[in-house]
Design a protein around this motif. Structure first.
Motif, PDB file in Angstrom:
ATOM      1  N   LEU A   1       5.928  -0.796   1.183  1.00 27.02           N
ATOM      2  CA  LEU A   1       5.400   0.550   1.024  1.00 27.02           C
ATOM      3  C   LEU A   1       5.582   0.969  -0.430  1.00 27.02           C
ATOM      4  N   LEU A   2       4.488   1.287  -1.092  1.00 29.88           N
ATOM      5  CA  LEU A   2       4.526   1.662  -2.504  1.00 29.88           C
ATOM      6  C   LEU A   2       4.808   3.157  -2.618  1.00 29.88           C
ATOM      7  N   ARG A   3       5.924   3.484  -3.248  1.00 35.98           N
ATOM      8  CA  ARG A   3       6.328   4.893  -3.416  1.00 35.98           C
ATOM      9  C   ARG A   3       6.524   5.177  -4.899  1.00 35.98           C
TER      10      ARG A   3
ATOM     11  N   VAL B   1      12.411   0.484   6.317  1.00 35.65           N
ATOM     12  CA  VAL B   1      11.170   0.394   5.560  1.00 35.65           C
ATOM     13  C   VAL B   1      11.430  -0.321   4.246  1.00 35.65           C
ATOM     14  N   LYS B   2      10.682  -1.378   3.995  1.00 34.27           N
ATOM     15  CA  LYS B   2      10.789  -2.092   2.725  1.00 34.27           C
ATOM     16  C   LYS B   2       9.837  -1.420   1.737  1.00 34.27           C
ATOM     17  N   SER B   3      10.375  -0.871   0.665  1.00 37.26           N
ATOM     18  CA  SER B   3       9.536  -0.130  -0.265  1.00 37.26           C
ATOM     19  C   SER B   3       9.867  -0.480  -1.704  1.00 37.26           C
TER      20      SER B   3
ATOM     21  N   GLY C   1       0.818  -1.211   0.000  1.00 35.93           N
ATOM     22  CA  GLY C   1       0.000   0.000   0.000  1.00 35.93           C
ATOM     23  C   GLY C   1       0.843   1.247   0.000  1.00 35.93           C
ATOM     24  N   ASP C   2       0.197   2.376  -0.236  1.00 41.10           N
ATOM     25  CA  ASP C   2       0.940   3.633  -0.409  1.00 41.10           C
ATOM     26  C   ASP C   2       0.974   4.512   0.828  1.00 41.10           C
ATOM     27  N   GLU C   3       0.270   4.130   1.898  1.00 42.67           N
ATOM     28  CA  GLU C   3       0.261   4.959   3.103  1.00 42.67           C
ATOM     29  C   GLU C   3       1.095   4.302   4.204  1.00 42.67           C
ATOM     30  N   TYR C   4       2.072   5.051   4.676  1.00 44.65           N
ATOM     31  CA  TYR C   4       3.027   4.498   5.640  1.00 44.65           C
ATOM     32  C   TYR C   4       2.343   4.062   6.936  1.00 44.65           C
TER      33      TYR C   4
END
Length: 345
Positions: A301-303, A316-318, A282-285
């Motif tokens: 985390l989708l950035r 944070v794994k993104s 998802g995109d919200e931390y």
């Protein structure tokens, strides 16, 4: 009866890999800024007063904050339904920028319908490649005796998410468990006996719960779950939606033409979720990433349009796209199921 008892005492625990995603901001985005869409719909409804879009944007944010505080989770348990919640929000927002008598009477209902469809949103370009990878994984691990890949959506929203996803021609599984009935009506039973439809008479309540061609095997909205991310209860609600899937898949795999009528029910009872790996994207931390980690799940985390290495948060794994997320998920699944050979390979 003996077979059913054996199934209950000799369960097959199916290794399960769950992949869930957020909806808005992860799968799809607004086609146009929200204030612009509000104004277009309002004008179609007859609003003739000039409205400054920046002022409407401010009014909308203020109204959303007010009703999200007064009636959390779209009014769940306090208002009749989400449409009433949104109608109140819309009317309050427009009262800040136009006179009350200038607000079209059907504006709330019209905006509710507008934001219930693909007219208001568009899929991100990387969604279909991601889903294609998931389909390949599901096809590879399709044997009901082997590992199971489950995809789902977990979102802080109301049930309209299903309509939006379906408008994108995506196939979406259940949002609730089927009602379990221990009896059928006399007319139904008589008709099935006449038609010698013994499989239907002895089918489990979950026989149609799973569909192999679903893009998402379940949808869990905060409204239906009664809690919002990052609260633990929404993840528990999603887990409940996963439980019937192995049994439903196994029941559907039974060849009814060469099996005893109760075989499907027996297989449904015999198969259950086993050791589970679960990753949420998802995109919200705070809501997606920390919520999932707090529920003891893996998370990405989708950035989009950002450098994943510049998270600003330690450990944070993104990822920068769902295509990158698909590669991570594929490698995780292959590592998780190493040694589990599909009997159909």
């Amino acid at each position: 009866m003996k077979d059913s008892f054996k199934a209950l005492t000799n369960r097959r625990k199916v290794p399960t890999f769950v992949v869930t995603l957020d909806a808005l901001g992860t799968l799809y985005r607004f086609r146009e800024p929200v204030p612009s869409q509000y104004l277009k719909v309002a004008q179609r409804c007859g609003l003739s007063t000039h409205v400054d879009s920046d002022k409407l944007d401010h009014a909308f944010r203020s109204s959303f904050k007010h009703y999200n505080t007064t009636y959390p989770n779209y009014g769940k348990g306090k208002l009749r339904d989400p449409e009433l919640w949104w109608t109140k929000l819309v009317n309050r927002a427009f009262r800040e920028v136009v006179d009350d008598e200038d607000i079209p009477q059907d504006l709330g209902a019209s905006l509710y319908r507008h934001f219930s469809s693909g007219e208001a949103y568009e899929l991100y370009p990387d969604v279909q490649p991601f889903l294609q990878t998931m389909r390949m994984l599901k096809d590879h691990y399709h044997d009901p005796e082997g590992p199971l890949i489950v995809t789902g959506v977990i979102t802080n929203s109301d049930p309209r998410v299903r309509l939006v996803l379906q408008d994108f021609d995506l196939k979406v599984g259940p949002s609730s468990l089927p009602q379990i009935s221990f009896g059928q009506s006399i007319s139904e039973t008589a008709t099935r006996f006449r038609n010698q439809d013994y499989q239907a008479l002895l089918a489990s309540p979950f026989v149609d719960y799973f569909a192999a061609d679903n893009d998402f095997d379940f949808l869990c909205t905060s409204y239906e779950a009664g809690s919002e991310k990052p609260d633990m209860n929404i993840w528990l609600a999603a887990r409940q939606l996963i439980i019937p899937i192995p049994g439903s898949r196994a029941e559907q795999a039974v060849d009814s033409s060469s099996s005893a009528p109760h075989k499907g029910m027996t297989e449904c009872l015999r198969h259950e979720v086993g050791d589970t790996t679960w990753i949420h994207i998802g995109d919200e931390y705070s809501k997606d990433y920390l919520g999932a980690v707090g529920a003891d799940l893996d998370a990405l985390l989708l950035r989009r349009d950002q450098d994943p290495s510049s998270d600003g948060e330690d450990n944070v794994k993104s990822v920068s796209s769902l295509e990158e997320a698909a590669m991570v998920v594929s490698l995780m699944a292959q590592g998780r199921f190493a040694g589990n050979v599909d009997r159909n390979d």
